[in-house]
Design a protein around this motif. Structure first.
Motif, PDB file in Angstrom:
ATOM      1  N   ASP A 177      15.814 -29.885  -2.557  1.00 34.53           N
ATOM      2  CA  ASP A 177      16.546 -30.489  -1.441  1.00 34.53           C
ATOM      3  C   ASP A 177      15.632 -31.310  -0.550  1.00 34.53           C
ATOM      4  OD1 ASP A 177      19.176 -29.229  -1.947  1.00 34.53           O
ATOM      5  OD2 ASP A 177      18.073 -27.378  -1.518  1.00 34.53           O
ATOM      6  N   ALA A 178      14.344 -30.999  -0.556  1.00 31.79           N
ATOM      7  CA  ALA A 178      13.370 -31.713   0.285  1.00 31.79           C
ATOM      8  C   ALA A 178      11.984 -31.558  -0.335  1.00 31.79           C
ATOM      9  CB  ALA A 178      13.395 -31.164   1.706  1.00 31.79           C
ATOM     10  N   PHE A 179      11.056 -32.418   0.135  1.00 30.24           N
ATOM     11  CA  PHE A 179       9.695 -32.444  -0.392  1.00 30.24           C
ATOM     12  C   PHE A 179       8.699 -32.313   0.752  1.00 30.24           C
ATOM     13  CE2 PHE A 179      12.187 -34.216  -3.698  1.00 30.24           C
ATOM     14  CZ  PHE A 179      11.479 -34.106  -4.884  1.00 30.24           C
ATOM     15  N   LEU A 180       7.817 -31.315   0.672  1.00 26.57           N
ATOM     16  CA  LEU A 180       6.689 -31.190   1.588  1.00 26.57           C
ATOM     17  C   LEU A 180       5.477 -31.732   0.828  1.00 26.57           C
ATOM     18  CD1 LEU A 180       5.591 -30.211   4.305  1.00 26.57           C
ATOM     19  CD2 LEU A 180       5.196 -27.971   3.248  1.00 26.57           C
ATOM     20  N   THR A 181       5.087 -32.947   1.170  1.00 25.16           N
ATOM     21  CA  THR A 181       4.095 -33.645   0.365  1.00 25.16           C
ATOM     22  C   THR A 181       2.978 -34.197   1.258  1.00 25.16           C
ATOM     23  OG1 THR A 181       3.813 -35.357  -1.333  1.00 25.16           O
ATOM     24  CG2 THR A 181       5.369 -35.838   0.456  1.00 25.16           C
ATOM     25  N   HIS A 182       2.016 -34.852   0.646  1.00 28.99           N
ATOM     26  CA  HIS A 182       0.894 -35.421   1.398  1.00 28.99           C
ATOM     27  C   HIS A 182       0.301 -36.578   0.616  1.00 28.99           C
ATOM     28  CE1 HIS A 182      -1.982 -33.369  -1.278  1.00 28.99           C
ATOM     29  NE2 HIS A 182      -1.264 -32.282  -1.129  1.00 28.99           N
ATOM     30  N   ASP A 183      -0.674 -37.260   1.221  1.00 28.98           N
ATOM     31  CA  ASP A 183      -1.182 -38.508   0.648  1.00 28.98           C
ATOM     32  C   ASP A 183      -2.561 -38.372  -0.005  1.00 28.98           C
ATOM     33  OD1 ASP A 183      -2.385 -38.054   3.086  1.00 28.98           O
ATOM     34  OD2 ASP A 183      -2.172 -40.101   3.821  1.00 28.98           O
ATOM     35  N   ARG A 184      -2.995 -37.129  -0.332  1.00 24.24           N
ATOM     36  CA  ARG A 184      -4.218 -36.973  -1.126  1.00 24.24           C
ATOM     37  C   ARG A 184      -3.823 -36.809  -2.592  1.00 24.24           C
ATOM     38  NH1 ARG A 184      -7.435 -31.886   0.216  1.00 24.24           N
ATOM     39  NH2 ARG A 184      -6.055 -30.920  -1.314  1.00 24.24           N
ATOM     40  N   ASP A 185      -4.373 -37.648  -3.447  1.00 25.54           N
ATOM     41  CA  ASP A 185      -4.031 -37.588  -4.863  1.00 25.54           C
ATOM     42  C   ASP A 185      -4.608 -36.338  -5.519  1.00 25.54           C
ATOM     43  OD1 ASP A 185      -2.657 -39.966  -4.781  1.00 25.54           O
ATOM     44  OD2 ASP A 185      -4.337 -41.178  -5.519  1.00 25.54           O
ATOM     45  N   ILE A 186      -3.919 -35.881  -6.545  1.00 26.01           N
ATOM     46  CA  ILE A 186      -4.407 -34.821  -7.424  1.00 26.01           C
ATOM     47  C   ILE A 186      -4.935 -35.498  -8.679  1.00 26.01           C
ATOM     48  CG2 ILE A 186      -3.742 -32.810  -8.814  1.00 26.01           C
ATOM     49  CD1 ILE A 186      -1.461 -32.369  -6.739  1.00 26.01           C
ATOM     50  N   ARG A 187      -6.209 -35.283  -9.002  1.00 30.11           N
ATOM     51  CA  ARG A 187      -6.760 -35.913 -10.210  1.00 30.11           C
ATOM     52  C   ARG A 187      -6.330 -35.184 -11.480  1.00 30.11           C
ATOM     53  NH1 ARG A 187      -7.368 -36.851 -14.474  1.00 30.11           N
ATOM     54  NH2 ARG A 187      -8.932 -38.077 -15.592  1.00 30.11           N
ATOM     55  N   THR A 188      -6.362 -33.856 -11.459  1.00 30.28           N
ATOM     56  CA  THR A 188      -6.073 -33.098 -12.670  1.00 30.28           C
ATOM     57  C   THR A 188      -4.979 -32.074 -12.393  1.00 30.28           C
ATOM     58  OG1 THR A 188      -8.364 -33.349 -13.421  1.00 30.28           O
ATOM     59  CG2 THR A 188      -7.040 -31.642 -14.483  1.00 30.28           C
ATOM     60  N   ARG A 189      -3.920 -32.197 -13.131  1.00 33.69           N
ATOM     61  CA  ARG A 189      -2.799 -31.260 -13.040  1.00 33.69           C
ATOM     62  C   ARG A 189      -3.293 -29.861 -13.464  1.00 33.69           C
ATOM     63  NH1 ARG A 189       2.335 -33.338 -15.683  1.00 33.69           N
ATOM     64  NH2 ARG A 189       0.855 -34.364 -17.037  1.00 33.69           N
ATOM     65  N   THR A 190      -3.106 -28.855 -12.606  1.00 32.08           N
ATOM     66  CA  THR A 190      -3.640 -27.522 -12.873  1.00 32.08           C
ATOM     67  C   THR A 190      -2.672 -26.454 -12.381  1.00 32.08           C
ATOM     68  OG1 THR A 190      -5.853 -28.437 -12.475  1.00 32.08           O
ATOM     69  CG2 THR A 190      -5.683 -26.065 -12.675  1.00 32.08           C
ATOM     70  N   ASP A 191      -2.151 -25.670 -13.310  1.00 31.82           N
ATOM     71  CA  ASP A 191      -1.246 -24.567 -12.960  1.00 31.82           C
ATOM     72  C   ASP A 191      -2.014 -23.404 -12.360  1.00 31.82           C
ATOM     73  OD1 ASP A 191       1.703 -24.821 -13.805  1.00 31.82           O
ATOM     74  OD2 ASP A 191       0.656 -25.685 -15.517  1.00 31.82           O
ATOM     75  N   ASP A 192      -1.287 -22.479 -11.728  1.00 26.31           N
ATOM     76  CA  ASP A 192      -1.877 -21.245 -11.230  1.00 26.31           C
ATOM     77  C   ASP A 192      -2.316 -20.368 -12.396  1.00 26.31           C
ATOM     78  OD1 ASP A 192      -1.390 -21.780  -8.455  1.00 26.31           O
ATOM     79  OD2 ASP A 192       0.714 -21.274  -8.774  1.00 26.31           O
ATOM     80  N   SER A 193      -3.401 -19.638 -12.186  1.00 30.88           N
ATOM     81  CA  SER A 193      -3.844 -18.646 -13.166  1.00 30.88           C
ATOM     82  C   SER A 193      -3.005 -17.380 -13.020  1.00 30.88           C
ATOM     83  CB  SER A 193      -5.320 -18.322 -12.969  1.00 30.88           C
ATOM     84  OG  SER A 193      -6.123 -19.456 -13.213  1.00 30.88           O
ATOM     85  N   VAL A 194      -2.887 -16.622 -14.120  1.00 30.09           N
ATOM     86  CA  VAL A 194      -2.117 -15.371 -14.134  1.00 30.09           C
ATOM     87  C   VAL A 194      -3.000 -14.272 -14.705  1.00 30.09           C
ATOM     88  CG1 VAL A 194      -0.030 -14.201 -14.923  1.00 30.09           C
ATOM     89  CG2 VAL A 194       0.021 -16.677 -14.487  1.00 30.09           C
ATOM     90  N   VAL A 195      -3.105 -13.156 -13.975  1.00 29.18           N
ATOM     91  CA  VAL A 195      -3.979 -12.063 -14.402  1.00 29.18           C
ATOM     92  C   VAL A 195      -3.290 -10.722 -14.180  1.00 29.18           C
ATOM     93  CG1 VAL A 195      -5.989 -13.437 -13.713  1.00 29.18           C
ATOM     94  CG2 VAL A 195      -5.129 -11.670 -12.177  1.00 29.18           C
ATOM     95  N   ARG A 196      -3.855  -9.706 -14.822  1.00 33.46           N
ATOM     96  CA  ARG A 196      -3.546  -8.304 -14.522  1.00 33.46           C
ATOM     97  C   ARG A 196      -4.851  -7.593 -14.168  1.00 33.46           C
ATOM     98  NH1 ARG A 196       0.148  -7.889 -19.116  1.00 33.46           N
ATOM     99  NH2 ARG A 196       2.246  -7.385 -18.373  1.00 33.46           N
TER     100      ARG A 196
END
Length: 757
Positions: free
Chosen positions: A353-372
């Protein structure tokens, strides 16, 4: 009179972007050492001049008192003629030569910066991009080496006089912090609608109001966009699930702090240590029965994927919202996470419904890590997805790769790996290579790593499956010396590398499916393996997959297949799984009898799917591994009963899983409770693994067992198997630095290629 001496010291490892130069500068000032420190393409160099006893203390402190984000590989010194120069300076960076410096992973905001953000009188009060040398973005903003501001996506933001003063002040914790910025000179937040139109002057307050009202919010984080909703509102969570087309897979939840996290999950010391670590992964923890989290966040799951804020933006948003939030990857199901603004607005507009964004570019797309957390008695994490917070820090092995290697990984949970010297750079999580956008992310990632670390691979390793896009990429590289690596050998080699072992071991590789050397689909394998090769000395009893990929999506089809084997084509007609699928059961039986479009497999993962369908857990899945995970969740952890699994065969051992299936069916027909049946099934598989390994150990004299493959992400099975093997006097290797699933496959391919090369 003692004469001063001068030394030149080289420090390699993760020593750029972590405050190492200001640390050296402060140390030299404290000890009265003159000289200089600088960055170059290899790491950090130091020339230091003082009396010998002072330099001895200086060199010892370089390693012992290094900044918290630094990881030193090597520290070597040589003597030079003394110059008599006084003072200590930071030299300009030297970008000439072949890159060898390492890039730090992104690190969660430190306590000092969080205190500044919360201080109403501070210059960075409420500023979402506050960072210093001890925290903040690294890998996701780096465009080149050496790590200096012009080689990051902060280059378009010139420092204001106040930030520049901090940057140049040796006494300031932002001394030479490359992403340093403030509200006057740094990136800025915006809250917009899907068209990009602004939604008011206070982005955080406006975003929090939308979340409290039940809206779906797209949030630009460190490595890409997330989708957020209030995790306590059932209607909002259900709305997000419907819009994202994510039927059942659990969402991750972010809590404001550790106190808030305790209200959601059962958290012991090991879990708390992972939650508050600088890596800030998603941690899978037991879900509290009285948690306020909505039921549709993690339906049917005893665990909750929980994380704490790792940027000031997240902390400000959680504080303003006053409730935990769902924070899940910004994508539709099966797509890669959106990270470029235009793409995010295009792809996420139907969801957010809306976007909370900013003007600094992301160079490399990186997902969150998942651990136990590791089991009691062991420190650290079991990694299920190794990405943000860990990458691109290299994995070191106690041998040298004879030539640089690129390993392309598999199809699902893809990662790639570049290796040279004794270091393996395992990539961030790419995802499932099943669409063009993910393939672009894969190829862009390889090019970026090659540029950053200046590795030109001479060997290219790949899976044997000819239709994997990763295999096709490898085969399409001009002039590449190709090394095909069997899928399950790569799993075992990955476990060996994870433990710094060359083998040989008895390798147990249990997963969904992998292309075998005989052209069939393997997946329940026992291998005598070292890094260079393997012999297949056992496998689970084979069955067919009626309809091929359709059987993976519909576990009841696999149930029909294992029942066909267990009951010679005539399973009990009163089974509920048969009645539920009565309309199409005869067609599947015809496929099984003819073998048409029904490949043979030894897959452990598919066996778990089949038992899930027979016991009524699930007939169809919406994501890979779903039925097996739910069967695991149903198991009674205290039950010690088991199903008998005889070990057949002589040269090649075959645990007779048909006997196990008949045991499951007998209990289902007798009305035994699902938690008991699931526990007996898991215990039966653990017993079968142990009995097979004992026979192989007696035959070969090998007493070390390596467990790998995605099935060992199942904690009930893993703990039971490790316990039984250890009680039998066998040594067990498991994963701790890379995932046991296909996310660790490329590391295994790399070390196999290196051993053969």
């Amino acid at each position: 009179m003692l004469q001063p001496i001068r030394t030149r010291t080289r420090i390699t490892g993760v020593v750029q972007g972590v405050g190492f130069r200001p640390f050296v500068h402060a140390l030299a000032a404290r000890l009265g050492v003159s000289g200089f420190v600088g960055n170059d393409v290899h790491g950090v160099f130091v020339e230091a001049e003082a009396h010998r006893d002072v330099l001895d203390r200086f060199h010892a402190a370089l390693r012992e008192q290094a900044p918290p984000l630094a990881e030193i590989d090597e520290l070597t010194s040589s003597e030079l003629p003394a110059t008599g120069a006084t003072g200590f300076t930071i030299a300009g960076s030297d970008a000439t030569g072949r890159a060898g410096a390492l890039v730090a992973a992104d690190s969660a905001t430190c306590a000092d910066c969080l205190a500044e953000v919360a201080d109403a009188d501070a210059r960075r009060s409420g500023y979402a991009f506050t960072n210093c040398t001890n925290c903040g973005p690294r890998f996701t903003i780096v465009t080149g080496i050496p790590y200096d501001r012009p080689s990051t996506t902060m280059a378009p933001f010139p420092m204001c006089p106040a930030c520049a003063a901090e940057y140049h002040d040796p006494a300031d914790r932002r001394f030479h912090a490359q992403p340093v910025c403030c509200p006057d000179c740094g990136p800025r937040l915006r809250l917009t609608d899907a068209s990009g139109a602004g939604l008011g002057p206070e982005p955080i307050a406006g975003a929090a109001e939308l979340l409290r009202a039940g809206s779906v919010l797209a949030v630009k984080g460190l490595g890409g966009y997330h989708l957020a909703v209030d995790a306590t509102r059932e209607s909002a969570c259900a709305l997000l699930r419907a819009r994202k087309h994510r039927e059942d897979k659990a969402f991750a939840v972010m809590a404001g702090d550790l106190t808030a996290a305790h209200a959601l999950c059962e958290i012991d010391a090991a879990g708390a240590e992972l939650l508050i670590s600088r890596r800030r992964p998603i941690v899978l923890l037991p879900h509290r029965a009285d948690s306020p989290v909505a039921a549709s966040v993690a339906p049917g799951n005893r665990e909750l994927g929980l994380m704490l804020p790792y940027t000031p933006l997240h902390r400000l948003l959680l504080d303003a919202t006053g409730a935990p939030i769902v924070l899940t990857s910004g994508n539709l199901s099966d797509e890669p996470i959106a990270y470029r603004d235009a793409d995010a607005f295009d792809r996420l507009a139907p969801i957010a419904d809306a976007f909370l964004t900013h003007d600094r570019d992301i160079r490399t797309r990186t997902d969150d890590s998942v651990v136990r957390p590791q089991p009691p008695g062991r420190r650290g994490a079991i990694l299920l997805r190794r990405s943000r917070g860990y990458v691109p820090e290299p994995l070191r092995v106690p041998w040298e790769f004879p030539e640089p290697v690129l390993a392309c990984g598999g199809e699902l949970k893809n990662t790639f790996c570049l290796a040279e010297g004794n270091r393996a750079f395992l990539s961030h999580h790419i995802g499932d290579l099943e669409n063009l956008e993910t393939l672009r992310s894969f190829t862009d990632g390889i090019e970026h790593f090659q540029r950053l670390f200046e590795i030109e691979p001479q060997l290219v390793a790949h899976d044997l499956h000819p239709e994997y896009l990763s295999t096709k990429h490898a085969r399409g590289l001009p002039g590449a010396q190709l090394v095909g690596v069997q899928h399950h050998h790569a799993h075992i080699a990955s476990c060996l590398a994870d433990n710094g072992s060359r083998g040989p071991v008895i390798g147990v590789a249990f997963d969904g499916t992998g292309y075998g050397t005989d052209g069939s689909m393997w997946g329940g394998e026992f291998l005598i393996a070292d890094l260079a090769g393997f012999d297949r000395v056992g496998h689970l009893e084979q069955f067919r997959l009626p309809g091929g990929a359709a059987a993976i999506r519909h576990p009841w089809r696999t149930a029909a297949a294992v029942l066909h084997v267990a009951f010679d084509g005539d399973p009990p007609q009163d089974l509920a799984v048969l009645r539920r699928n009565a309309d199409t059961w005869p067609t599947v039986q015809t496929l099984l009898r003819s073998g048409l479009n029904s490949p043979v497999t030894s897959s452990a993962g598919r066996l778990f799917d089949a038992v899930a369908a027979i016991t009524g857990v699930r007939d169809a899945v919406s994501c890979e591994g779903q039925a097996a995970v739910e069967l695991e969740q149903a198991a009674d952890p205290a039950h010690r009963g088991t199903y008998r699994v005889p070990i057949n065969g002589s040269d090649v051992l075959r645990p007779a899983t048909a006997d196990l299936v008949r045991g499951v069916v007998a209990d289902v027909r007798s009305g035994v409770a699902l938690p008991v049946i699931s526990a007996r099934f898991h215990n039966g598989i653990a017993d079968a693994i142990t009995d097979t390994c004992l026979q192989l150990s007696e035959r070969t004299g090998i007493g070390e067992i390596a467990l790998s493959g995605g099935v060992f992400a199942n904690q009930v099975l893993l703990h039971r198997t490790v316990q039984r093997l250890a009680e039998s006097g066998l040594q067990v290797l498991t994963h701790s630095r890379v995932p046991c699933n296909d996310g660790g496959l490329s590391l295994g391919q790399a070390v196999v290629a290196g051993a053969r090369g």
